[in-house]
Design a protein around this motif. Structure first.
Motif, mmCIF file in Angstrom:
data_model
loop_
_atom_site.group_PDB
_atom_site.id
_atom_site.type_symbol
_atom_site.label_atom_id
_atom_site.label_comp_id
_atom_site.label_asym_id
_atom_site.label_seq_id
_atom_site.Cartn_x
_atom_site.Cartn_y
_atom_site.Cartn_z
ATOM 1 N N LEU A 31 0.829 -1.212 0.000
ATOM 2 C CA LEU A 31 0.000 0.000 0.000
ATOM 3 C C LEU A 31 0.861 1.257 0.000
ATOM 4 N N LYS A 32 2.069 1.143 0.523
ATOM 5 C CA LYS A 32 2.960 2.309 0.554
ATOM 6 C C LYS A 32 3.334 2.776 -0.851
ATOM 7 N N ILE B 40 1.901 4.968 -7.583
ATOM 8 C CA ILE B 40 1.155 4.372 -8.690
ATOM 9 C C ILE B 40 0.181 5.363 -9.326
ATOM 10 N N LEU C 160 1.192 3.037 -3.277
ATOM 11 C CA LEU C 160 0.048 3.621 -3.981
ATOM 12 C C LEU C 160 0.260 5.083 -4.397
ATOM 13 N N PRO C 161 0.859 5.915 -3.528
ATOM 14 C CA PRO C 161 1.073 7.304 -3.978
ATOM 15 C C PRO C 161 1.978 7.389 -5.203
#
Lengths: 608, 144
Positions: B111-112, B117, B114-115
């Motif tokens: 999840l880290k 992506i 995601l910024p």
């Protein structure tokens, strides 16, 4: 006892009389339990047309057939009443351990009517129940009430589990909630105000019994299998490690997050100080879980110092992080935690309270009201004002009295109804139908209003669940309305089932629906099939919809607010709005509703 | 027919995306903060692509690193699925739940990323246009 006890306790608070009422197996077989049983009782035993705050209105605490079992995700229960916020059907599904204690005390539920002459609490100790004076508790916040009750009632017989209201419920705030000993809340629809209107401060239960299973050996096998499945499930692991707020990052990516009173589509910078990584690093103390849960997603937090310092207690969930964070343009998680703590203690729904504050921030910006009128500066992100607004609302002091009626009423008074983001008067949860069109349909036809738990669109369309056994494999694209009516129709049944089984939606998402069937069969001995349970889900929704119809709500209210139909200009959901006409038309055909949105008599499966 | 017959074309695109993204100091910092080594495994056509955020610079290894490394997470999927993902047209959670993407390792740590992506979607589509592959861009599409 095997899934069901076959009885509930009926308490008349006016006379103080109590009696055990039996519930036949045929009723459980058709309406399952929890909110489904509540809908049945509302129509069968009570007048569904009464004022929600009148003594004649029932308030029900109901278990499902899995409550009290050791299946993960089953430690939940339902609270059912008519909603003083919406004037319509109201229900909540709440975690913790209260429901299990009630079951282990030999009851499927407690139903209260009337109004006590003075403040009381109901004490159920094993097979005995009594009403006790609560004047020493009246005015205390919810956590203090729990501590006092635990002190008073602690004995040799095991833990005491409680559900109580805070000052907001006592004062009749229309979105007052009911809080249990773990800081889990029956948050929505203002059912705390119903409890307050009855002069009922709390219910305390000590179980003492032992849960039985129709097929104990099979139950052990099923529990072992689903526990293993959860241990290996990546999203279950993520939920444990990140909490529900783990959805903030993925939500920002998918266009799911409310920002600036639902007016902006993206605020990436907010992730730096509101997301779960920040949460875990800065305020998290430990994780805890509801009764029998192995995932343990709940958070205990502490803010050590500064203007938002708070003692160690229940931390904010995803919904609150959005409604007190992004939707107010507030990037401070510490301020969100403080607002959450204050709302929990005073006994108010954080979604509804956050929505009121958001609309006031927009109203002030638009010049619809001034700080001199409210006594507060509702500038975007002003959390000192937000916290004071919470205190004033709970006390119904000054402008707080107007805020206490909820966002729809307040926006109407301001001459700007478009600022309220509600369906049937219930504020949107923090999931944007512009990013996932089916959510919009789910909100429109939800029995209690805009609700992400009434249907399981959030799980299926959002991507957490894949249920090929009912034709919902996914993955689904959010920003299309095509095909969403059929998806929502199926998700509606599953949502009704979860709220009647009293199953945690997250755990439900990580398991197959056939796992749920296996749990149900092992616990109750009923030879339920998935098809039969799906029929139960739709049957239950028809009952609730019928209650809406009886109270004058149908197609006229199956409407999304203007904010949800106005596209944002930035972010993933930019330019996207749900096609409600398409989805509603298809949904009505699937559900067999008439043009006015009424349930035809042949769909109502209840004895007159 | 798959979007790509030759996986080298896809490798070139993805390498270009990461090169472009890492010129943005904020995105670069977020990628390095994740301290992740991720292995993407593709089918039809077969291949793999590694992203290494553990050091001072983000490194990518089209086809594999050529030495033994233990990734923090492995994500396995059809190459078409990967392409739809980088076009911003795949529900990531839904793909994981339905098995369209198989994942091993730490999801929370993923999840880290995601910024990183989110801005990559536009870069990837621009890269397709620059290479004359705009016909491969997957835009909003209706459900089957």
């Amino acid at each position: 006892m095997r899934g069901f006890c076959g009885k509930y306790l009926l308490v008349d608070l006016e006379s103080g009389s109590m009696e055990e009422r039996s519930v036949g197996e045929d009723v459980f077989r058709k309406y399952v339990g929890g909110a489904g049983l509540g809908a049945y009782l509302m129509l069968k035993e009570f007048d569904p047309l009464v004022d929600p705050l009148s003594p004649g209105a029932p308030l029900m605490f109901l278990d499902g057939p899995l409550t009290g079992t050791n299946f993960p995700g089953s430690g939940r229960s339902s609270v059912v009443a008519l909603s003083p916020l919406t004037g319509l059907w109201g229900e909540c599904n709440v975690g913790g351990a209260f429901g299990a204690a009630m079951k282990l005390a030999g009851l499927d539920g407690v139903v209260l009517t009337g109004k006590a002459e003075r403040p009381v609490y109901l004490w159920i100790d094993g097979g005995k129940a009594e009403l006790r004076d609560a004047s020493h508790l009246w005015g205390l916040d919810t956590y203090a009430t729990n501590e006092r009750l635990e002190e008073e009632l602690r004995g040799d017989g095991g833990l005491v589990r409680t559900m109580q209201i805070g000052p907001a419920g006592e004062k009749g705030v229309r979105f007052a909630n009911i809080v249990n000993e773990m800081g889990s809340v029956a948050g929505r629809c203002g059912l705390g105000a119903v409890m307050g209107s009855k002069n009922l401060k709390a219910i305390a239960v000590r179980g003492g019994g032992k849960m039985g299973y129709a097929h104990p050996e099979r139950a052990r096998e099923v529990r072992k299998a689903i526990t293993q499945k959860l241990e290996n499930h990546l999203l279950a692991q993520t939920l444990h490690e990140m909490g529900t707020n783990g959805a903030l990052d993925t939500g920002m990516l998918s266009g799911d997050i409310p920002i600036r009173n639902w007016s902006v589509g993206e605020w990436m910078e907010a992730l730096d100080t509101l997301n779960s990584f920040y949460y875990n690093d800065h305020i998290l103390v430990k994780t805890v879980g509801c009764y029998a849960c192995t995932v343990r997603c709940k958070r205990v937090v502490r803010v050590e110092e500064g203007p938002y310092s708070m003692e160690e207690h229940a931390g904010p969930e995803y919904e609150t992080v959005c409604m007190m964070g992004t939707n107010l343009l507030n990037p401070s998680l510490e301020a969100v935690a403080k607002a959450n703590d204050l709302c929990n203690r005073l006994g108010m729904d954080t979604i509804a309270m956050g929505s009121v504050i958001a609309l006031l921030m927009e109203a002030q910006e638009r010049g619809l009201l001034s700080p001199s009128e409210t006594g507060l500066d509702f500038s975007w992100g002003n959390m000192e004002t937000a916290l004071e607004a919470i205190r004033l609302t709970a006390a119904r002091e000054g402008f707080g009295d107007r805020m206490s009626r909820g966002s729809r009423a307040l926006a109407g008074e301001l001459g700007a109804p478009e600022l309220a983001v509600t369906v049937r008067g219930l504020d949107f949860p923090a999931h944007d139908p512009r990013g996932f069109h089916g959510y919009g349909l789910g909100y429109a036809v939800g029995a209690r209003g805009a609700c992400h738990l009434n249907t399981t669109n959030l799980l299926v369309e959002g991507g957490m669940a894949s249920w090929p056994e009912i034709g919902l494999k996914g993955p689904y694209k959010g920003m299309t309305s095509k095909g969403k009516a059929e998806l929502t129709w199926k998700c509606l049944s599953v949502g009704q089932l979860f709220n009647s089984l009293c199953m945690c939606e997250f755990i439900g998402a990580f398991l197959s629906l056939n796992d749920q069937v296996e749990m149900m069969r092992a616990a109750t001995g009923f030879d339920w099939t998935l098809e039969e349970l799906m029929e139960c889900g739709w049957r239950i929704w028809y009952l609730k919809r019928h209650i809406l119809n009886l109270r004058g709500s149908g197609r006229n209210d199956d409407v999304l607010p203007p904010k949800a139909l106005t596209p944002t200009r930035e972010g993933t959901n930019a330019g996207s709005v749900p096609d409600m006409e398409l989805m509603l038309g298809e949904f009505y055909r699937l559900a067999g509703l008439d043009e006015e949105g009424r349930v035809p008599p042949e769909k109502l499966d209840i004895d007159p | 027919m798959p979007y790509f017959q030759d996986i080298q074309v896809f490798y070139g695109l993805l390498t270009g995306v990461f090169d472009a993204l890492m010129k943005d100091p904020q995105i670069r910092r977020k990628a390095l903060d994740s301290k992740l080594l991720v292995r993407f495994v593709y089918r039809n056509p077969e291949g793999e692509f590694w992203v290494d955020c553990r050091g001072d610079e983000v490194k990518v290894y089209p086809g594999g690193p050529g030495e033994e490394m233990t990734p923090d997470a492995v994500m396995t999927m059809e190459l078409d699925t990967a392409h739809r993902f980088w076009c911003g047209q795949l529900n990531l959670l839904g793909a994981l739940s339905s098995g369209e993407i198989e994942a091993e390792g730490s999801m929370p740590r993923l999840l880290k990323m995601l910024p990183v992506i989110k801005p990559a979607y536009d870069v990837y589509k621009n890269m397709l246009r620059e290479k004359g592959l705009e016909n491969l861009i997957v835009e909003e599409e209706e459900e089957d």
